[in-house]
Scaffold this active site. Structure first.
Site, PDB file in Angstrom:
ATOM      1  N   THR A  62    -120.874 -11.485  29.861  1.00 38.10           N
ATOM      2  CA  THR A  62    -120.666 -12.596  30.801  1.00 38.10           C
ATOM      3  C   THR A  62    -119.404 -13.397  30.485  1.00 38.10           C
ATOM      4  O   THR A  62    -118.972 -14.210  31.307  1.00 38.10           O
ATOM      5  CB  THR A  62    -121.852 -13.579  30.746  1.00 38.10           C
ATOM      6  OG1 THR A  62    -121.879 -14.139  29.418  1.00 38.10           O
ATOM      7  CG2 THR A  62    -123.170 -12.906  31.041  1.00 38.10           C
TER       8      THR A  62
ATOM      9  N   ARG B  85    -119.088 -15.540  21.900  1.00 35.34           N
ATOM     10  CA  ARG B  85    -118.808 -15.194  23.285  1.00 35.34           C
ATOM     11  C   ARG B  85    -119.635 -13.962  23.669  1.00 35.34           C
ATOM     12  O   ARG B  85    -119.621 -12.954  22.955  1.00 35.34           O
ATOM     13  CB  ARG B  85    -117.320 -14.876  23.370  1.00 35.34           C
ATOM     14  CG  ARG B  85    -116.752 -14.687  24.721  1.00 35.34           C
ATOM     15  CD  ARG B  85    -115.273 -14.345  24.488  1.00 35.34           C
ATOM     16  NE  ARG B  85    -114.860 -13.260  25.350  1.00 35.34           N
ATOM     17  CZ  ARG B  85    -114.163 -13.432  26.454  1.00 35.34           C
ATOM     18  NH1 ARG B  85    -113.816 -14.637  26.822  1.00 35.34           N
ATOM     19  NH2 ARG B  85    -113.816 -12.416  27.185  1.00 35.34           N
TER      20      ARG B  85
ATOM     21  N   ASP C  28    -109.926 -14.765  10.181  1.00 34.32           N
ATOM     22  CA  ASP C  28    -109.431 -13.612   9.415  1.00 34.32           C
ATOM     23  C   ASP C  28    -108.404 -14.054   8.384  1.00 34.32           C
ATOM     24  O   ASP C  28    -108.395 -13.567   7.252  1.00 34.32           O
ATOM     25  CB  ASP C  28    -108.807 -12.570  10.350  1.00 34.32           C
ATOM     26  CG  ASP C  28    -109.875 -11.710  11.009  1.00 34.32           C
ATOM     27  OD1 ASP C  28    -111.040 -11.753  10.547  1.00 34.32           O
ATOM     28  OD2 ASP C  28    -109.553 -11.015  11.982  1.00 34.32           O
TER      29      ASP C  28
ATOM     30  N   ASP D  19    -105.636 -15.060  14.194  1.00 35.46           N
ATOM     31  CA  ASP D  19    -107.082 -15.281  14.047  1.00 35.46           C
ATOM     32  C   ASP D  19    -107.316 -16.129  12.803  1.00 35.46           C
ATOM     33  O   ASP D  19    -107.143 -15.651  11.677  1.00 35.46           O
ATOM     34  CB  ASP D  19    -107.807 -13.938  13.943  1.00 35.46           C
ATOM     35  CG  ASP D  19    -109.308 -14.133  13.955  1.00 35.46           C
ATOM     36  OD1 ASP D  19    -109.829 -14.902  13.112  1.00 35.46           O
ATOM     37  OD2 ASP D  19    -109.982 -13.528  14.813  1.00 35.46           O
TER      38      ASP D  19
HETATM   39  N1  URA Z   1    -109.382 -18.516  17.552  1.00 35.80           N
HETATM   40  C1  URA Z   1    -108.419 -18.146  16.660  1.00 35.80           C
HETATM   41  O1  URA Z   1    -108.702 -17.908  15.493  1.00 35.80           O
HETATM   42  N2  URA Z   1    -107.151 -18.056  17.107  1.00 35.80           N
HETATM   43  C2  URA Z   1    -106.783 -18.320  18.363  1.00 35.80           C
HETATM   44  O2  URA Z   1    -105.598 -18.229  18.695  1.00 35.80           O
HETATM   45  C3  URA Z   1    -107.796 -18.699  19.267  1.00 35.80           C
HETATM   46  C4  URA Z   1    -109.088 -18.788  18.846  1.00 35.80           C
END
Ligand code: URA
Length: 226
Positions: free
Chosen positions: A123, A119, A220, A217
């Site tokens: 923008t 991302r 992670d 995440d």
């Molecule tokens: N990517 C992730 O790892 N978790 C989310 O909730 C959204 C995108």
């Protein structure tokens, strides 16, 4: 080459959108993935169980042809074999987590490519950074490996990049662990012939664009980097 017609794996959301049928094994594995107290090791083990179910369902989109063989009892048996060329494209970094399940599941050679999309903080749009695609991808059924679909932005960019290299939309299957309802509708509106196989659809995106209830995440938690 003519596009291969892909058959739906099962009727769940629609012919093109398959939500894994609920079962207790899947539900308990997903609960482990969602639980913030789950250790890294248990997260990876639960993920492998979900991935095995997901990939098996996604591979139902590979057409088969009849194959007659002889069993050790000397009896003729009419079975089938998967014939199409298949490749997996991991959307980095989380998508690489699905490669082992994919390699283990397919009864034939699988080639893998990588795609890095991030991302753009200015923008807020998905920005293409790197790709390495297998040769012959345009004649293959392409499985885009992406565990989390939150806004649908990166996956739409990935589909666009793969289609630019000659893969028909109808030959692309997204393999996904968890999607927001929003992302599914974005992808379906933009690419109605695309296939998506997912294990869970959650209703909400929070202000940081994380899926809720979600699992946090994914990268992670899978790579133990937080
Ligand atoms: N990517 C992730 O790892 N978790 C989310 O909730 C959204 C995108």
């Amino acid at each position: 080459m003519t596009a291969v017609t892909l058959k739906p794996a099962c009727a769940a959301q629609s012919d093109n959108h398959v939500l894994l049928a609920p079962n207790n094994q899947l539900h308990s594995s997903m609960t482990l993935l969602r639980n913030k107290e789950t250790s890294h090791r248990d997260f990876v083990l639960a993920f492998q169980k979900v991935a095995a179910q997901l990939v098996a369902k996604a591979l139902d989109f590979v057409p088969v042809e009849v194959e007659t063989i002889v069993t050790p009892t000397g009896t003729s048996y009419t079975g089938c074999k998967q014939t199409a060329k298949v490749c997996g494209i991991s959307i980095l970094r989380a998508g690489a987590s699905l490669e082992d399940a994919f390699r283990n599941a397919y009864n034939g050679p699988v080639s893998f490519g990588k795609l890095l999309i991030q991302r753009d903080e200015e923008t807020a749009l998905p920005k293409y950074l790197y790709s390495k695609f297998p040769s012959g991808m345009s004649q293959s059924i392409v499985f885009l490996l992406e565990p989390m679909l939150a806004t649908g932005g990166s996956i739409c960019k990935a589909v666009e990049l793969v289609m630019e290299r000659g893969v028909p939309e109808s030959n692309i299957v997204i393999v996904n662990v968890m999607s927001s309802r929003f992302a599914l509708s974005v992808v379906a509106d933009r690419f109605p012939q695309l296939k998506i196989v997912t294990a869970a659809i959650d209703e909400t995106l929070n202000s940081q664009k994380f899926i809720e209830p979600g699992l946090g995440d994914f990268g992670d938690r899978f790579y133990c980097t937080d």
